[in-house]
Design a protein around this motif. Structure first.
Motif, PDB file in Angstrom:
ATOM      1  N   ASP A 270      42.392  58.557  31.576  1.00  0.00           N
ATOM      2  CA  ASP A 270      41.563  59.638  32.123  1.00  0.00           C
ATOM      3  C   ASP A 270      41.841  59.931  33.591  1.00  0.00           C
ATOM      4  OD1 ASP A 270      40.090  60.480  29.939  1.00  0.00           O
ATOM      5  OD2 ASP A 270      38.534  58.954  30.208  1.00  0.00           O
ATOM      6  N   GLU A 271      42.266  58.925  34.342  1.00  0.00           N
ATOM      7  CA  GLU A 271      42.366  59.101  35.795  1.00  0.00           C
ATOM      8  C   GLU A 271      43.767  58.868  36.333  1.00  0.00           C
ATOM      9  OE1 GLU A 271      39.923  60.305  37.337  1.00  0.00           O
ATOM     10  OE2 GLU A 271      38.096  59.729  36.278  1.00  0.00           O
ATOM     11  N   GLY A 272      44.694  58.431  35.471  1.00  0.00           N
ATOM     12  CA  GLY A 272      46.023  58.099  35.991  1.00  0.00           C
ATOM     13  C   GLY A 272      45.979  56.941  36.977  1.00  0.00           C
ATOM     14  N   ILE A 273      44.942  56.128  36.870  1.00  0.00           N
ATOM     15  CA  ILE A 273      44.851  54.925  37.705  1.00  0.00           C
ATOM     16  C   ILE A 273      45.505  53.800  36.912  1.00  0.00           C
ATOM     17  CG2 ILE A 273      43.304  53.210  38.734  1.00  0.00           C
ATOM     18  CD1 ILE A 273      41.285  55.454  39.222  1.00  0.00           C
ATOM     19  N   ASP A 274      46.532  53.208  37.492  1.00  0.00           N
ATOM     20  CA  ASP A 274      47.303  52.199  36.766  1.00  0.00           C
ATOM     21  C   ASP A 274      47.052  50.845  37.425  1.00  0.00           C
ATOM     22  OD1 ASP A 274      49.113  50.992  35.077  1.00  0.00           O
ATOM     23  OD2 ASP A 274      50.842  51.503  36.340  1.00  0.00           O
ATOM     24  N   VAL A 275      46.164  50.048  36.837  1.00  0.00           N
ATOM     25  CA  VAL A 275      45.844  48.747  37.423  1.00  0.00           C
ATOM     26  C   VAL A 275      45.835  47.651  36.361  1.00  0.00           C
ATOM     27  CG1 VAL A 275      44.510  49.504  39.436  1.00  0.00           C
ATOM     28  CG2 VAL A 275      43.369  49.256  37.212  1.00  0.00           C
ATOM     29  N   ASP A 276      46.174  46.467  36.821  1.00  0.00           N
ATOM     30  CA  ASP A 276      46.093  45.271  35.994  1.00  0.00           C
ATOM     31  C   ASP A 276      44.610  44.987  35.698  1.00  0.00           C
ATOM     32  OD1 ASP A 276      46.012  42.637  35.069  1.00  0.00           O
ATOM     33  OD2 ASP A 276      47.663  42.003  36.357  1.00  0.00           O
ATOM     34  N   PRO A 277      44.248  44.724  34.438  1.00  0.00           N
ATOM     35  CA  PRO A 277      42.839  44.387  34.143  1.00  0.00           C
ATOM     36  C   PRO A 277      42.316  43.237  35.015  1.00  0.00           C
ATOM     37  CG  PRO A 277      44.053  44.708  32.099  1.00  0.00           C
ATOM     38  CD  PRO A 277      45.065  44.793  33.201  1.00  0.00           C
ATOM     39  N   ALA A 278      43.217  42.375  35.479  1.00  0.00           N
ATOM     40  CA  ALA A 278      42.768  41.254  36.322  1.00  0.00           C
ATOM     41  C   ALA A 278      42.149  41.724  37.631  1.00  0.00           C
ATOM     42  CB  ALA A 278      43.937  40.316  36.622  1.00  0.00           C
ATOM     43  N   SER A 279      42.424  42.971  38.013  1.00  0.00           N
ATOM     44  CA  SER A 279      41.848  43.469  39.266  1.00  0.00           C
ATOM     45  C   SER A 279      40.532  44.205  39.041  1.00  0.00           C
ATOM     46  CB  SER A 279      42.844  44.369  39.980  1.00  0.00           C
ATOM     47  OG  SER A 279      43.086  45.524  39.201  1.00  0.00           O
ATOM     48  N   ILE A 280      40.024  44.130  37.803  1.00  0.00           N
ATOM     49  CA  ILE A 280      38.761  44.811  37.476  1.00  0.00           C
ATOM     50  C   ILE A 280      37.661  43.783  37.233  1.00  0.00           C
ATOM     51  CG2 ILE A 280      37.585  46.237  35.745  1.00  0.00           C
ATOM     52  CD1 ILE A 280      40.237  47.696  35.279  1.00  0.00           C
ATOM     53  N   ILE A 281      36.514  44.021  37.841  1.00  0.00           N
ATOM     54  CA  ILE A 281      35.321  43.219  37.512  1.00  0.00           C
ATOM     55  C   ILE A 281      34.270  44.167  36.941  1.00  0.00           C
ATOM     56  CG2 ILE A 281      34.640  43.308  39.982  1.00  0.00           C
ATOM     57  CD1 ILE A 281      32.961  40.795  39.484  1.00  0.00           C
ATOM     58  N   VAL A 282      33.699  43.739  35.803  1.00  0.00           N
ATOM     59  CA  VAL A 282      32.661  44.543  35.151  1.00  0.00           C
ATOM     60  C   VAL A 282      31.312  44.144  35.755  1.00  0.00           C
ATOM     61  CG1 VAL A 282      31.605  45.179  32.953  1.00  0.00           C
ATOM     62  CG2 VAL A 282      34.036  44.599  33.046  1.00  0.00           C
ATOM     63  N   THR A 283      30.536  45.123  36.166  1.00  0.00           N
ATOM     64  CA  THR A 283      29.300  44.868  36.914  1.00  0.00           C
ATOM     65  C   THR A 283      28.080  45.505  36.245  1.00  0.00           C
ATOM     66  OG1 THR A 283      29.809  46.812  38.246  1.00  0.00           O
ATOM     67  CG2 THR A 283      30.514  44.678  39.121  1.00  0.00           C
ATOM     68  N   VAL A 284      26.901  45.104  36.683  1.00  0.00           N
ATOM     69  CA  VAL A 284      25.660  45.691  36.178  1.00  0.00           C
ATOM     70  C   VAL A 284      25.491  47.054  36.863  1.00  0.00           C
ATOM     71  CG1 VAL A 284      23.193  45.394  35.843  1.00  0.00           C
ATOM     72  CG2 VAL A 284      24.700  43.389  35.814  1.00  0.00           C
ATOM     73  N   GLY A 285      26.179  48.031  36.310  1.00  0.00           N
ATOM     74  CA  GLY A 285      26.200  49.361  36.911  1.00  0.00           C
ATOM     75  C   GLY A 285      27.045  49.376  38.181  1.00  0.00           C
TER      76      GLY A 285
END
Lengths: 416, 416
Positions: B93-108
């Motif tokens: 959707d955004e053309g943002i190409d990142v390793d999932p390791a750099s993502i943290i899922v948060t409470v909103g």
């Protein structure tokens, strides 16, 4: 010049803190030795987790007259949508009689602790006390907000009241304000220790005399003999009671709560102040998750202790098996352990240092894991104790794990 | 002596803060005048919320090969269990190409902002900048952790880069370290303003020159013309990207995320540091809620923008109707408004003060609500602007609400 990346030194100092690092070490060792039997994890049993339950509980909650999906799945009030259900359960199971308005639903007990500490830290002169050894989630949360924690000895009966007097005086001598004492009166993490009812009354009186709030954390209360919680005995609104459904329903829901009926200026309750802070931390607790827990409470007729009968029996069986297994295997009089009457944990004293090196060796050479008690002491002070969790091990794992642990203990370690 | 209850003066000063109190006033007015048409609430539309979707998404997530209910509903990793799904959606959707390791899922997104600010505030010398007027969740979170926020003017194109230079210099002159600049480049809350692509490139260069991180908050990106996010343009890991599924799936799930690919000492990513802090705030994001969002992403084939086509059309229709309705009704040349090309909000300038008193009168005498722009300025500085939200009003409500608003505006107010 361009300097896009970050030095750890430029981030909040809690990120280089021993308390956070040691828990990371434990997770890492567990990942490195996946076949090791873990007496380290304090997770609840999960064989009975079933998506069908989650679906049914959600539908039960939605079947209530005043609930529809459209408003439930919108943004919700910061205090939550199941405070009334939680209040009924607390009345039935704990004899805690509180107005739902004094309850805030939180993202697990951890967010509850976080909010309470945040509210109580006015400035750098505030401090909290904690019965030691203490839960890392308390010291860790305090550390992230630069709030000092002072330990009070747990003594033989869950708290040493003389030490409490002493520590309060010492903290005041430093020019600090001791705001609250944190403790788990029932089957404490990590000690397994519980507080007798008479001591609870004495603690309430001592806290009143010192002008201290008591932060009562009660994750394990169902899993052993039922004693009155501090909140049930609280006649002066001195107890802030923190609870969770992680052990009694589902950890994955991440639903806990705080009972905070203390009156603040202008008729507001402490729960309302916590809600203001919560709106800046998580806005509100997932209403999907709250609905799952709410449905579970409805289905149980609010008798959640009774609904946990099977789990309670498993934890009791595991404890008995651990105690018998230790007694059968260990003849060295220098190795001793306590006999908690419930909960998830017991503590073994050994005649050598229990540290990360021993934990690493336990994983690598013996295929067994535990938690060094140093993790539960500020600054990671070395001790000769280990916490054994028996909550999520099968009978076979207990026997094999104790065989392995005995081999480790026989092989010795760095003498104290 | 016994002093069980609390003075507000003894609690964290954010609890007496204007930013928190003003939002409370708005909620209270909304409760007091339930029949008022609200141009105040920035909630998404909810007619389509359906428990059947929630059930189906949860099952879709559980149907994945590597997922079972037993482990899903246990305690989960602090970084979350849907980072891979989020990474795919960001790529599509955004053309943002990142390793999932750099993502943290948060409470909103709110918890994400909270964690980022907490990590960046090393001590009392740290400060953040924010494009002003700014989202109250940012200033509120900063306030709860005693982190000063300095405003940078938004100018005509979403940021005034000369003002950025000036504010950075001023903050440094005070002996403070400006750590990051917070902004919503797309359809900002509250201004409705968006930043042109050329300005995005210039801002990235300016931030690099100043050694500033950019905290890009992107809740409304789908709801108007698609421009590249700062993160999609980021070649130097200077952008921390904060997102949420509150507007694009369900607010009640309370699932958001942070892309934090900045490298910290020893090969760790900023996302890992945020996870350490998260373990002391909420432990992990509800895995029930994460599974619902994960299932939604799977069902959409990670094309979440496309899956929001109906909602995007509603918000566009509402915006067009609001703009046409204002133009048709308002002839006073002293009353003007902007023309956002997307999002949930527009701003009306009136020739009198827009404050809580006017809001109260609007609710009581005219049955219409808005948000005073003063709420989005530090210290609640009075202005003559109001934010109108058009995200959750029907075509009829827009017409009736604008009639009522026009009546209020004709009746005037305290002249500036």
């Amino acid at each position: 010049m361009v300097k896009p990346d970050l030095d750890l030194d430029d981030l909040h100092p809690s990120l280089a803190d021993d308390d956070l690092l040691s828990m990371n070490f434990l997770s890492e060792v567990a990942l490195r030795y996946p076949k090791a039997i873990s007496f380290a994890s304090g997770r609840p049993i999960d064989e009975h987790f079933d998506a069908a339950d989650v679906h049914r509980w959600l539908d039960l909650f939605l079947a209530q007259e005043n609930v529809d999906a459209r408003s439930l799945f919108q943004y919700g009030p910061a205090k939550g949508v199941i405070a009334g259900h939680v209040a009924r359960q607390l009345a039935v199971d704990e004899g805690i009689d509180v107005d739902p308005a004094s309850i805030i639903v939180t993202v697990g007990a951890q967010e509850g602790l976080h909010l309470v500490l945040r509210a109580l830290r006015r400035d750098e002169k505030d401090a909290v006390l904690a019965v030691t050894p203490t839960y890392v989630g308390l010291t860790g949360a305090a550390r992230t907000m630069d709030l000092p924690v002072f330990g009070v000895s747990d003594g033989a009966d869950g708290i040493d009241l003389d030490d409490l007097d002493l520590v309060v005086a010492q903290v005041r001598d430093k020019g600090l304000r001791p705001r609250a004492l944190y403790l788990m009166p029932d089957f404490a993490n990590p000690s397994g220790r519980s507080m007798g009812t008479a001591t609870r009354h004495r603690l309430l009186a001592a806290a009143a005399a010192h002008g201290l709030l008591l932060i009562e954390d009660n994750p394990y209360g169902f899993f052993g003999p039922h004693r009155p919680t501090l909140k049930a005995l609280d006649t002066g609104r001195q107890v802030v009671h923190v609870g969770t459904f992680a052990k009694t329903v589902l950890p994955g829901a991440r639903v806990g709560f705080v009972v905070a009926d203390q009156r603040v200026a202008g008729g507001a309750l402490l729960a309302d102040e916590l809600a203001k802070l919560k709106s800046m931390v998580t806005v509100n607790t997932s209403t999907v998750a709250q609905a799952v827990i709410g449905g579970r409470l409805i289905e149980a007729g609010y008798r959640l202790r009774e609904a946990n009968a099977a789990q309670i029996a498993v934890y009791r069986r595991n404890r008995d098996q651990m105690l018998a297994g230790l007694a059968r295997r260990i003849t060295d009089p220098q190795i001793t352990w306590n006999t908690p009457d419930g909960g998830f944990f017991l503590v073994v004293d050994v005649p050598f240092v229990v540290d990360d090196a021993l934990l690493e060796r336990a994983g690598r050479e013996h295929g067994v894991l535990f938690t060094p008690m140093s993790y539960f002491l500020r600054g990671g002070r070395a001790t000769s104790q280990m916490r054994l969790s028996f909550s999520r091990v099968s009978p076979d794992e207990i026997e094999t794990g104790l065989d392995r642990l005995t081999a480790l203990l026989s092989s010795g370690g760095a003498r104290v």
